[in-house]
Write a protein that holds these residues in place. Sequence first.
Motif, short mmCIF file in Angstrom:
data_model
loop_
_atom_site.label_atom_id
_atom_site.label_comp_id
_atom_site.label_asym_id
_atom_site.label_seq_id
_atom_site.Cartn_x
_atom_site.Cartn_y
_atom_site.Cartn_z
N SER A 172 -21.77 5.23 -5.97
CA SER A 172 -23.67 5.59 -4.77
C SER A 172 -23.34 5.05 -3.39
CB SER A 172 -23.82 4.77 -5.90
OG SER A 172 -24.77 5.15 -6.89
N ASN A 173 -22.34 5.65 -2.91
CA ASN A 173 -21.53 4.60 -1.68
C ASN A 173 -21.52 6.49 -0.68
OD1 ASN A 173 -19.96 4.95 0.66
ND2 ASN A 173 -18.26 3.72 0.09
N LEU A 174 -22.24 6.10 -0.33
CA LEU A 174 -23.24 7.14 1.07
C LEU A 174 -22.25 7.82 1.42
CD1 LEU A 174 -25.52 9.10 1.12
CD2 LEU A 174 -26.19 7.51 3.31
N ARG A 175 -21.38 7.64 2.51
CA ARG A 175 -20.37 7.42 3.14
C ARG A 175 -19.15 8.25 2.50
NH1 ARG A 175 -19.68 3.48 8.00
NH2 ARG A 175 -21.86 4.23 8.67
N LEU A 176 -18.83 7.59 1.60
CA LEU A 176 -17.49 8.12 1.26
C LEU A 176 -17.24 9.64 0.06
CD1 LEU A 176 -14.51 8.02 -0.09
CD2 LEU A 176 -15.64 6.34 -1.47
N SER A 177 -18.61 9.55 -0.29
CA SER A 177 -19.29 10.44 -1.16
C SER A 177 -18.85 12.03 0.10
CB SER A 177 -20.73 10.51 -1.61
OG SER A 177 -20.45 9.45 -2.76
N ASN A 178 -19.99 11.14 1.21
CA ASN A 178 -20.03 12.39 1.83
C ASN A 178 -18.63 13.42 2.66
OD1 ASN A 178 -21.93 14.40 3.86
ND2 ASN A 178 -21.52 13.52 5.17
N ILE A 179 -17.68 12.31 3.02
CA ILE A 179 -16.72 12.42 3.51
C ILE A 179 -15.49 13.11 2.39
CG2 ILE A 179 -14.37 11.66 4.47
CD1 ILE A 179 -16.44 9.17 6.11
N ALA A 180 -15.40 12.76 1.40
CA ALA A 180 -14.35 13.67 0.34
C ALA A 180 -15.01 15.02 0.35
CB ALA A 180 -14.62 12.21 -0.61
N ALA A 181 -16.34 14.82 -0.58
CA ALA A 181 -16.69 16.03 0.22
C ALA A 181 -16.96 17.56 0.95
CB ALA A 181 -18.28 15.88 -0.35
N ARG A 182 -16.82 16.60 2.32
CA ARG A 182 -16.82 17.51 3.57
C ARG A 182 -15.38 18.04 3.52
NH1 ARG A 182 -20.29 20.30 5.34
NH2 ARG A 182 -19.76 20.43 7.27
N ALA A 183 -14.10 17.06 2.86
CA ALA A 183 -12.93 16.60 3.05
C ALA A 183 -12.49 18.55 2.20
CB ALA A 183 -11.98 16.17 2.98
N VAL A 184 -12.98 18.25 1.03
CA VAL A 184 -13.07 19.55 0.13
C VAL A 184 -13.34 20.88 0.27
CG1 VAL A 184 -12.95 20.39 -2.06
CG2 VAL A 184 -12.88 17.77 -1.68
N SER A 185 -14.86 20.67 0.72
CA SER A 185 -15.46 21.77 1.41
C SER A 185 -14.80 22.42 2.18
CB SER A 185 -16.74 22.23 1.05
OG SER A 185 -16.70 21.16 2.45
N ALA A 186 -13.87 21.58 3.39
CA ALA A 186 -13.23 22.66 4.44
C ALA A 186 -12.04 23.24 4.80
CB ALA A 186 -13.17 21.30 5.46
N GLY A 187 -11.43 22.67 3.16
CA GLY A 187 -10.61 23.91 3.25
C GLY A 187 -11.07 25.25 2.07
N VAL A 188 -11.86 24.76 1.73
CA VAL A 188 -12.15 26.46 1.12
C VAL A 188 -12.36 27.31 2.41
CG1 VAL A 188 -14.33 27.45 -0.16
CG2 VAL A 188 -12.52 25.07 -0.97
N ASN A 189 -13.72 26.76 3.21
CA ASN A 189 -14.23 27.48 3.81
C ASN A 189 -13.72 27.51 4.90
OD1 ASN A 189 -15.86 26.86 6.98
ND2 ASN A 189 -17.21 27.86 5.03
N PHE A 190 -12.47 27.13 5.37
CA PHE A 190 -11.46 27.43 6.57
C PHE A 190 -10.70 28.80 6.07
CE2 PHE A 190 -6.93 27.52 7.75
CZ PHE A 190 -6.99 27.51 9.23
N THR A 191 -10.01 28.83 4.53
CA THR A 191 -9.53 29.99 4.26
C THR A 191 -10.11 31.23 3.80
OG1 THR A 191 -7.90 27.97 2.74
CG2 THR A 191 -8.44 30.76 2.31
N LEU A 192 -11.69 30.69 3.52
CA LEU A 192 -12.37 31.85 3.27
C LEU A 192 -12.86 33.04 5.15
CD1 LEU A 192 -14.81 30.61 0.57
CD2 LEU A 192 -13.34 32.08 0.32
#
Length: 166
Positions: free
Chosen positions: A56-76
């Motif tokens: 239920s932590n909005l900021r932590l959830s968003n930051i963690a999700a962005r970090a993981v997806s950034a790696g996927v997105n950069f590579t693609l």
Amino acid sequence: EHEIATIYLDNNSQSHFDTLKDSARIYGEILKFSASSLAGFLTDYCVYSALILSTSNLRLSNIAARAVSAGVNFTLNRRFVFNSKEKLLPAAGKYFLLAAGILLGNTIVLEFLVNTLGINRLGAKVLTEILFFAISWLVQKWIVFKKKEPAYSAAGLIPIKAESGK
């Protein structure tokens, strides 16, 4: 104003424009970027949803999700969308700055939509991602993965090969 006559020989039978093939070349990059962004979004949204439902932590959830997806997105994007020949670390550094800026903007907009406007947290995430899609494509195309223009001879007609130094 001067009228200019347009002359088509044999009903323009010599035109080499192929509607489907050339349209695919024109729109291919944006379609590949859209597919890459969708893959990054799905990664981001799955991680965000799992974290927001468990912490239920909005900021932590968003930051963690962005970090993981950034790696996927950069590579693609580096390999398949922009076919970048730039060295990994300089491209990754520029992408990291872009991702940090988008993360900051993303977090501010997301918190505004949820806390100020009262939009559902999952719906607000979708709206926020749509907002930053165009910004991300423009910055990646023109800055992060910018293709180097070939150098030309003094006459400006013949490309100079970088590896030969001529």
